[in-house]
Design an enzyme around this catalytic site. Sequence first.
Site, PDB file in Angstrom:
ATOM      1  N   ASP A  28       0.856  -1.182   0.000  1.00 23.75           N
ATOM      2  CA  ASP A  28       0.000   0.000   0.000  1.00 23.75           C
ATOM      3  C   ASP A  28       0.894   1.234   0.000  1.00 23.75           C
ATOM      4  O   ASP A  28       2.018   1.186  -0.493  1.00 23.75           O
ATOM      5  CB  ASP A  28      -0.914  -0.026   1.240  1.00 23.75           C
ATOM      6  CG  ASP A  28      -2.236   0.675   1.014  1.00 23.75           C
ATOM      7  OD1 ASP A  28      -2.241   1.915   0.959  1.00 23.75           O
ATOM      8  OD2 ASP A  28      -3.267  -0.013   0.885  1.00 23.75           O
ATOM      9  N   HIS A  64      -3.828   6.760   2.846  1.00 23.85           N
ATOM     10  CA  HIS A  64      -4.408   5.466   2.510  1.00 23.85           C
ATOM     11  C   HIS A  64      -3.696   4.341   3.247  1.00 23.85           C
ATOM     12  O   HIS A  64      -4.332   3.466   3.848  1.00 23.85           O
ATOM     13  CB  HIS A  64      -4.330   5.246   0.997  1.00 23.85           C
ATOM     14  CG  HIS A  64      -5.205   4.146   0.503  1.00 23.85           C
ATOM     15  ND1 HIS A  64      -4.778   2.836   0.396  1.00 23.85           N
ATOM     16  CD2 HIS A  64      -6.505   4.150   0.088  1.00 23.85           C
ATOM     17  CE1 HIS A  64      -5.765   2.091  -0.074  1.00 23.85           C
ATOM     18  NE2 HIS A  64      -6.818   2.853  -0.262  1.00 23.85           N
ATOM     19  N   SER A 230     -11.126  -0.981  -1.514  1.00 27.57           N
ATOM     20  CA  SER A 230      -9.826  -1.033  -0.842  1.00 27.57           C
ATOM     21  C   SER A 230      -9.992  -1.061   0.667  1.00 27.57           C
ATOM     22  O   SER A 230      -9.200  -1.678   1.382  1.00 27.57           O
ATOM     23  CB  SER A 230      -8.958   0.155  -1.256  1.00 27.57           C
ATOM     24  OG  SER A 230      -9.518   1.375  -0.819  1.00 27.57           O
TER      25      SER A 230
END
Length: 313
Positions: A28, A64, A230
């Site tokens: 990620d 994120h 996600s």
Amino acid sequence: MRPTELVKLTGLMQRTSGSSDIRIGLIDGPVATSHADLANGHLQEISGNNGASCTRTNSSACLHGTFIAGILAARRTSPAPAICPDCTLLIRPIFSESTAGREHMPSATPQELAAAIFDCINAGARVINLSLALAQPSTREEKLLDEAFNQALSRGVLIAAAAGNQGMLGSSVITRHRWVIPVVACDLRGYPINESNLGSTIGTRGLSAPGDNITGLGAEGQTLTMGGTSVAVPFVTGAIALLWSQFPDATAAQIKLALMRQPQNFRQATIMGTGGGHMQLHHPRRGSVVPPLLDAESAWQILSAVNTRRQTA
């Protein structure tokens, strides 16, 4: 209803917070590793082209990565779901921090993803979390990514991956692979959100998990709310990690079959060994393009029954 209650993770989370022997590969963005709710000693960095820690906490990559890490590994007292904080989180950043804000979804090339998968496998990951989008792959890059997935299969490393947020019917180079578990995002009623990709492959081999207005960690100490496929992936990844923490002798195929509620194939999965051989090829046909909702409690009960039979045999 809490997101963890929807997918019946509550009982499993009460039984265990995970084992440090179970390593999760987080491919990620970089993670704010100094965050108070993440500083638990179970974060490990795998150096890629980018550092594992954030250098720009306002970048979309850092936001994120930290948010997804919080769903998996935050303290149980944090606002995040904090599914498996005592498992080891292997941080393998793949997104650059060149973009600020939350409005841009980080993406990577298939070649970069393949390299990150190999790195996580070599670092001892038992399950890999792919909460990401890919740039359009070339034929050569597709083959390279296929090799990475095949290596995960042969080493018994499970992979949970986002189905995508284009609101379309179809599959991708990631979700088409027979070993990958595609994850669809749903709301707290269990219905797929409009943006989530669906399809026959996704419906046959995948799972649905919460991905609508999920509360989690921000990189600068604030609380954030995010959604999409996600965000749904770490609920499946976390369930896998907790199940393996409870049943460390289970094979990858057995964990996967329990999640898919296919206990009738356990004997063959045991014979096939750690990697699971070709068990992933024999999914029963589902009539819907929407995969079933993750049910962590049912998976635990299946594995518990198998473990009991093994001990009494």
